[in-house]
Design a protein around this motif. Structure first.
Motif, short mmCIF file in Angstrom:
data_model
loop_
_atom_site.label_atom_id
_atom_site.label_comp_id
_atom_site.label_asym_id
_atom_site.label_seq_id
_atom_site.Cartn_x
_atom_site.Cartn_y
_atom_site.Cartn_z
N HIS A 150 0.81 -1.20 -0.11
CA HIS A 150 -0.08 0.15 0.04
C HIS A 150 0.71 1.34 0.01
CE1 HIS A 150 -3.91 -2.13 1.85
NE2 HIS A 150 -3.53 -2.53 0.58
N ILE A 151 0.21 2.11 -0.45
CA ILE A 151 1.05 3.50 -0.23
C ILE A 151 -0.11 4.47 0.78
CG2 ILE A 151 1.43 5.89 -1.42
CD1 ILE A 151 1.29 4.15 -3.99
N GLY A 152 0.63 4.76 1.94
CA GLY A 152 -0.10 5.74 2.94
C GLY A 152 0.38 7.05 2.44
N GLY A 153 1.25 7.62 3.59
CA GLY A 153 1.67 8.86 3.63
C GLY A 153 2.58 9.22 2.27
N ASP A 154 3.33 8.20 1.77
CA ASP A 154 4.03 8.32 0.84
C ASP A 154 5.33 9.18 1.26
OD1 ASP A 154 5.30 7.95 -1.47
OD2 ASP A 154 3.71 8.82 -2.87
N THR A 155 5.87 9.35 2.54
CA THR A 155 6.96 10.10 3.00
C THR A 155 7.80 9.38 3.99
OG1 THR A 155 5.43 10.78 4.97
CG2 THR A 155 5.21 12.11 2.97
N SER A 156 8.04 7.95 3.63
CA SER A 156 8.58 7.05 4.75
C SER A 156 8.57 7.29 5.95
CB SER A 156 9.85 7.22 4.18
OG SER A 156 10.65 8.47 4.71
N GLN A 157 7.24 7.46 6.25
CA GLN A 157 6.79 7.58 8.02
C GLN A 157 5.98 6.29 8.22
OE1 GLN A 157 7.72 10.00 10.03
NE2 GLN A 157 8.90 11.05 8.61
N CYS A 158 5.08 5.90 7.21
CA CYS A 158 3.92 5.11 7.83
C CYS A 158 4.03 3.69 7.65
CB CYS A 158 2.47 5.37 7.18
SG CYS A 158 2.57 4.87 5.50
N GLY A 159 4.80 3.15 6.77
CA GLY A 159 5.20 1.70 6.66
C GLY A 159 4.22 0.92 5.90
N ALA A 160 3.23 1.38 5.41
CA ALA A 160 2.30 0.77 4.66
C ALA A 160 2.89 0.09 3.56
CB ALA A 160 0.94 1.83 3.97
N CYS A 161 3.89 0.61 2.86
CA CYS A 161 4.49 0.12 1.76
C CYS A 161 5.76 -0.92 1.81
CB CYS A 161 5.11 1.36 0.96
SG CYS A 161 6.44 2.48 1.88
N CYS A 175 8.57 2.99 -0.88
CA CYS A 175 8.02 4.50 -1.46
C CYS A 175 9.41 5.42 -1.20
CB CYS A 175 6.99 4.86 -0.59
SG CYS A 175 7.44 5.68 1.01
N LYS A 221 11.21 0.39 3.15
CA LYS A 221 10.01 1.16 2.56
C LYS A 221 10.08 1.31 0.97
CE LYS A 221 9.65 3.09 7.17
NZ LYS A 221 10.09 4.28 8.08
S1 FES Z 1 4.04 4.93 1.83
FE1 FES Z 1 4.17 5.62 3.99
S2 FES Z 1 6.24 4.90 4.52
FE2 FES Z 1 5.90 4.23 2.47
#
Ligand code: FES
Ligand SMILES: Cc1cc2nc3c(=O)[nH]c(=O)nc-3n(C[C@H](O)[C@H](O)[C@H](O)COP(=O)(O)OP(=O)(O)OC[C@H]3O[C@@H](n4cnc5c(N)ncnc54)[C@H](O)[C@@H]3O)c2cc1C
Lengths: 161, 264
Positions: free
Chosen positions: A37-48, A60, A58
């Motif tokens: 998944h793509i969450g925040g797309d800022t290397s903070q959330c870990g969804a990716c 992203c 990560k």
């Molecule tokens: S999309 Fe959140 S860390 Fe990669």
């Protein structure tokens, strides 16, 4: 453009990618592996979170070209012969998810921490989950699922020895 | 997020990286800072020279009285190295505290110091341990290397090869984390070396700095009590939504005492 050759979930893959293509977009857009998944797309959330050569990273925050020559595992690559991976099974058993958005990333992180022997206590598991965010704040059951999977992995390792 | 277009090149040697590094080209190590900056379009290199697979840059060695770590060594490799733990356990502890496991799997020593984020951890370790940075051009003492917020003594096309850390008698790092970013709100690295104690602070000011008053007090008595009364002037410190300058000044004292009492 670059031509990249890598292993994705055990299969060798060659593709042409624009150099600026992030690995997560390559996996989702060009490989149709939308479990990452793509969450925040800022290397903070870990969804990716995916594994590159066995290590959680990560996707992203790296370009597909950086993965040239590597072996990538995504959430789709964990189940074997129609059977869930033990960590996936533990998430199901312990209800380690609510909306499910963070789950693939959580599981990829969990598999990595268990493999490193880092899931030694509930505190250690919480510390290891630093890079994964669950907006339902369902951490309690996520920790329980990882703890159970780690204990099971420890038991099967002991049985094998 | 999609960055501006660029050409990706994977260097096969330091020499090749050096020859490709010209104009608006930039080195790419772990990408844990640079990729994010490119996605936000804060950085727009024409070429990325990937040095992350260079074996020449990835090593940890004990050389006599020094611990030498290659620029391409990841935080994870430092945090799990028996050589680091035996020589400078505080460095292992510090590396373990950087970001999260995924960041540690990719982020490197060279990338961290070349970036010189005012809240990054490594600058404190380099300055407190009196380390030397070896580049493709020269050797630079840590204190001369970190010149200011996000700036270093590195020339445009200079590549960090390794950092040499003299092994101290004792050292420790205490970090008060910003719970959201994992970076240091304030971190203090202390060491007891042959040439005396050193105290280096990050996160509190615009660049890493030493605290001479604490170093003098520790020279005669290396205990937390010895530095208890020493206050830090909040005047030059950072103030933001996370913490006021006064709070950071207070944290320097508390973190320094914690570091001294846990030094090993
Ligand atoms: S999309 Fe959140 S860390 Fe990669
Ligand atoms: C979620 C998150 C949390 C983080 N938390 C922390 C933290 O708690 N503490 C902390 O200290 N850091 C933290 N970081 C930053 C992390 O440590 C990065 O690894 C580091 O800042 C950059 O290293 P890199 O190898 O990824 O460099 P890159 O992003 O690849 O490069 C950074 C810069 O250094 C240059 N560079 C890289 N290698 C060299 C070299 N050998 N010679 C010359 N120039 C070079 C590049 O050209 C670029 O300008 C965090 C990052 C993230 C994403």
């Amino acid at each position: 453009m670059s031509k990249i050759t890598l292993t994705v979930n055990g299969k060798s893959v060659s593709a042409d990618v624009e150099d600026r293509t992030l690995l997560v977009y390559f996996l989702r857009g060009q490989r149709a592996l939308t479990g990452t998944h793509i969450g925040g797309d800022t290397s903070q959330c870990g969804a990716c979170m995916v594994h590159i050569d066995g290590k959680a990273v990560k996707s992203c925050t790296m370009f597909a070209a950086q993965a040239d020559g590597s072996s990538v595992t995504t959430i789709e690559g964990l189940a074997r012969d129609g059977k869930l991976h033990p960590v996936q099974e533990a998430f199901r058993e312990h209800h380690g998810l609510q909306c499910g958005f963070c789950t693939p990333g959580m599981i990829m992180t969990a598999v990595d921490m268990i493999a490193r022997g880092a899931a030694t206590s509930r505190d250690a598991i919480r510390h290891e989950l630093e890079g994964n965010i669950c907006r339902c704040t369902g951490y309690h059951n996520i920790v329980s699922a990882i703890e159970a999977a780690a204990q099971q992995a420890g038991a099967s390792k002991a049985a094998a020895e | 997020m999609i960055p501006y277009a660029f050409n990706y090149r994977r260097a096969q040697s330091i020499a090749e990286a050096q020859s490709l590094l010209k104009g608006d080209a930039k080195l790419l190590a772990g990408g844990q800072t640079l990729v994010s900056a490119m996605k936000l379009r804060l950085a727009a290199p024409s070429d990325l020279i990937d040095i992350s697979r260079l074996k020449e840059l990835t090593f940890i060695r004990r050389e006599g009285d020094a611990l030498v770590i290659g620029a391409g060594t990841t935080h994870h490799e430092v945090a799990t190295s028996a050589t680091v733990e035996a020589a400078i356990p505080a460095l292992k502890v510090m590396a373990e505290m950087i970001g999260d496991p995924a960041v540690r799997h990719k982020g490197t020593l060279g990338g961290s110091i070349a970036n010189n984020d005012p809240a990054a951890d490594y600058p404190a370790a380099l300055v407190a341990l009196g380390a030397t940075v070896k580049t493709t051009a020269r050797e630079i003492a840590a204190e001369d290397f970190f010149t200011g917020m996000f700036s270093t003594a590195l020339d445009e096309n200079e590549i960090v090869i390794h950092v040499s850390f003299p092994v101290p008698e004792r050292a420790a790092y205490a970090k008060f984390r910003n719970p959201a970013s994992r970076f240091a709100l304030t971190g203090v690295f202390v060491s007891k070396t042959k040439s005396g104690p050193r105290v280096a602070v990050i996160g509190a000011g615009s660049n890493v700095f030493r605290v001479p008053a604490m170093e003098q007090a520790l020279a005669t008595n290396f205990t937390a009590d010895a530095i208890k009364g020493i206050t830090i002037d909040a005047g030059d410190l950072n103030s933001d939504i996370h913490a006021s300058a006064e709070y950071r000044a207070h944290l320097v004292g508390v973190m320094a005492q914690r570091a001294v009492s846990s030094a090993s």
